[in-house]
Design a protein around this motif. Structure first.
Motif, short mmCIF file in Angstrom:
data_model
loop_
_atom_site.label_atom_id
_atom_site.label_comp_id
_atom_site.label_asym_id
_atom_site.label_seq_id
_atom_site.Cartn_x
_atom_site.Cartn_y
_atom_site.Cartn_z
N VAL A 21 0.85 -1.19 0.00
CA VAL A 21 0.00 0.00 0.00
C VAL A 21 0.88 1.23 0.00
O VAL A 21 1.85 1.32 0.76
N CYS A 22 0.56 2.20 -0.85
CA CYS A 22 1.30 3.46 -0.89
C CYS A 22 1.06 4.21 0.42
O CYS A 22 -0.08 4.38 0.86
N ALA A 23 2.14 4.65 1.04
CA ALA A 23 2.04 5.36 2.32
C ALA A 23 1.46 6.76 2.15
O ALA A 23 1.02 7.36 3.12
N ARG A 24 1.42 7.28 0.94
CA ARG A 24 0.91 8.63 0.70
C ARG A 24 -0.56 8.65 0.28
O ARG A 24 -1.36 9.35 0.86
N CYS A 25 -0.91 7.86 -0.75
CA CYS A 25 -2.27 7.95 -1.30
C CYS A 25 -3.13 6.71 -1.06
O CYS A 25 -4.32 6.74 -1.30
N GLY A 26 -2.52 5.61 -0.63
CA GLY A 26 -3.28 4.40 -0.34
C GLY A 26 -3.46 3.47 -1.52
O GLY A 26 -4.18 2.48 -1.41
N ALA A 27 -2.83 3.76 -2.66
CA ALA A 27 -2.91 2.86 -3.82
C ALA A 27 -2.33 1.51 -3.43
O ALA A 27 -1.42 1.41 -2.61
N THR A 28 -2.88 0.44 -4.01
CA THR A 28 -2.42 -0.90 -3.67
C THR A 28 -1.92 -1.63 -4.91
O THR A 28 -2.32 -1.32 -6.03
N SER A 29 -1.05 -2.61 -4.68
CA SER A 29 -0.54 -3.47 -5.73
C SER A 29 -0.19 -4.81 -5.10
O SER A 29 0.21 -4.87 -3.94
N PRO A 32 5.26 -5.08 -5.18
CA PRO A 32 5.73 -3.72 -5.43
C PRO A 32 6.28 -3.60 -6.86
O PRO A 32 7.24 -4.29 -7.20
N PRO A 33 5.64 -2.81 -7.73
CA PRO A 33 6.14 -2.64 -9.08
C PRO A 33 7.53 -2.01 -9.07
O PRO A 33 7.92 -1.34 -8.11
N LEU A 34 8.27 -2.20 -10.13
CA LEU A 34 9.62 -1.64 -10.22
C LEU A 34 9.62 -0.13 -10.17
O LEU A 34 10.62 0.48 -9.81
N THR A 35 8.51 0.50 -10.52
CA THR A 35 8.44 1.96 -10.52
C THR A 35 8.14 2.54 -9.15
O THR A 35 8.23 3.75 -8.96
N TRP A 36 7.76 1.71 -8.18
CA TRP A 36 7.51 2.18 -6.82
C TRP A 36 8.83 2.29 -6.08
O TRP A 36 9.81 1.65 -6.41
N THR A 37 8.86 3.11 -5.07
CA THR A 37 10.04 3.25 -4.23
C THR A 37 9.64 2.94 -2.79
O THR A 37 8.46 2.80 -2.49
N TYR A 47 6.15 1.94 1.40
CA TYR A 47 6.19 1.99 -0.06
C TYR A 47 5.52 3.26 -0.55
O TYR A 47 4.57 3.74 0.05
N ILE A 48 6.03 3.79 -1.67
CA ILE A 48 5.49 5.00 -2.27
C ILE A 48 5.26 4.71 -3.75
O ILE A 48 6.19 4.30 -4.45
N CYS A 49 4.03 4.90 -4.22
CA CYS A 49 3.70 4.59 -5.61
C CYS A 49 4.42 5.56 -6.55
O CYS A 49 4.92 6.60 -6.13
N ASP A 50 4.43 5.21 -7.82
CA ASP A 50 5.15 6.03 -8.78
C ASP A 50 4.56 7.43 -8.94
O ASP A 50 5.29 8.40 -9.10
N ALA A 51 3.24 7.56 -8.84
CA ALA A 51 2.62 8.88 -8.97
C ALA A 51 3.02 9.79 -7.81
O ALA A 51 3.38 10.96 -8.01
N LEU A 57 9.34 14.22 -5.94
CA LEU A 57 10.70 13.81 -6.27
C LEU A 57 11.76 14.69 -5.63
O LEU A 57 12.74 14.20 -5.06
N ARG A 58 11.58 16.00 -5.67
CA ARG A 58 12.58 16.90 -5.10
C ARG A 58 12.72 16.71 -3.59
O ARG A 58 13.82 16.75 -3.04
N ALA A 59 11.62 16.50 -2.91
CA ALA A 59 11.67 16.28 -1.46
C ALA A 59 12.33 14.95 -1.14
O ALA A 59 13.11 14.84 -0.18
N ILE A 60 12.05 13.93 -1.96
CA ILE A 60 12.66 12.62 -1.73
C ILE A 60 14.16 12.70 -1.96
O ILE A 60 14.95 12.22 -1.14
N GLU A 61 14.59 13.31 -3.07
CA GLU A 61 16.01 13.43 -3.36
C GLU A 61 16.73 14.31 -2.34
O GLU A 61 17.89 14.11 -2.05
N GLY A 62 16.03 15.29 -1.79
CA GLY A 62 16.60 16.15 -0.76
C GLY A 62 16.60 15.50 0.61
O GLY A 62 17.04 16.10 1.59
N ARG A 63 16.08 14.28 0.67
CA ARG A 63 16.00 13.50 1.91
C ARG A 63 15.23 14.23 3.02
O ARG A 63 15.57 14.13 4.20
N LEU A 64 14.21 14.97 2.62
CA LEU A 64 13.35 15.61 3.60
C LEU A 64 12.48 14.56 4.27
O LEU A 64 12.06 13.58 3.65
#
Length: 69
Positions: A21-29, A32-37, A47-51, A57-64
């Motif tokens: 389950v995506c921790a942000r929006c609740g999408a399920t799979s 875990p698809p390769l596009t999820w992180t 897990y965080i879905c690709d959307a 992306l900027r917040a993730i790369e900035g390690r916020l």
């Protein structure tokens, strides 16, 4: 023949696959698809879905901390 730990014949338990389950929006799979992180926060894998990953992306790369995004 010697059985190795984790072999299906060794009597070890196998975990049933659980949907992720995506921790942000609740999408399920189912898997875990390769596009999820994922991230590990406070010892818990999230897990965080690709959307959501693309939108933040900027917040993730900035390690916020995820509380900031």
């Amino acid at each position: 023949m010697t059985s190795l730990p984790g072999d299906s014949d060794s009597g070890g338990s196998t975990a049933e696959p659980r949907p992720v389950v995506c921790a942000r929006c609740g999408a399920t799979s189912e898997d875990p698809p390769l596009t999820w992180t994922f991230s590990v926060e406070n010892g818990t894998r999230q897990y965080i879905c690709d959307a959501c990953a693309r939108a933040n992306l900027r917040a993730i790369e900035g390690r916020l901390d995820s509380a900031w995004w």
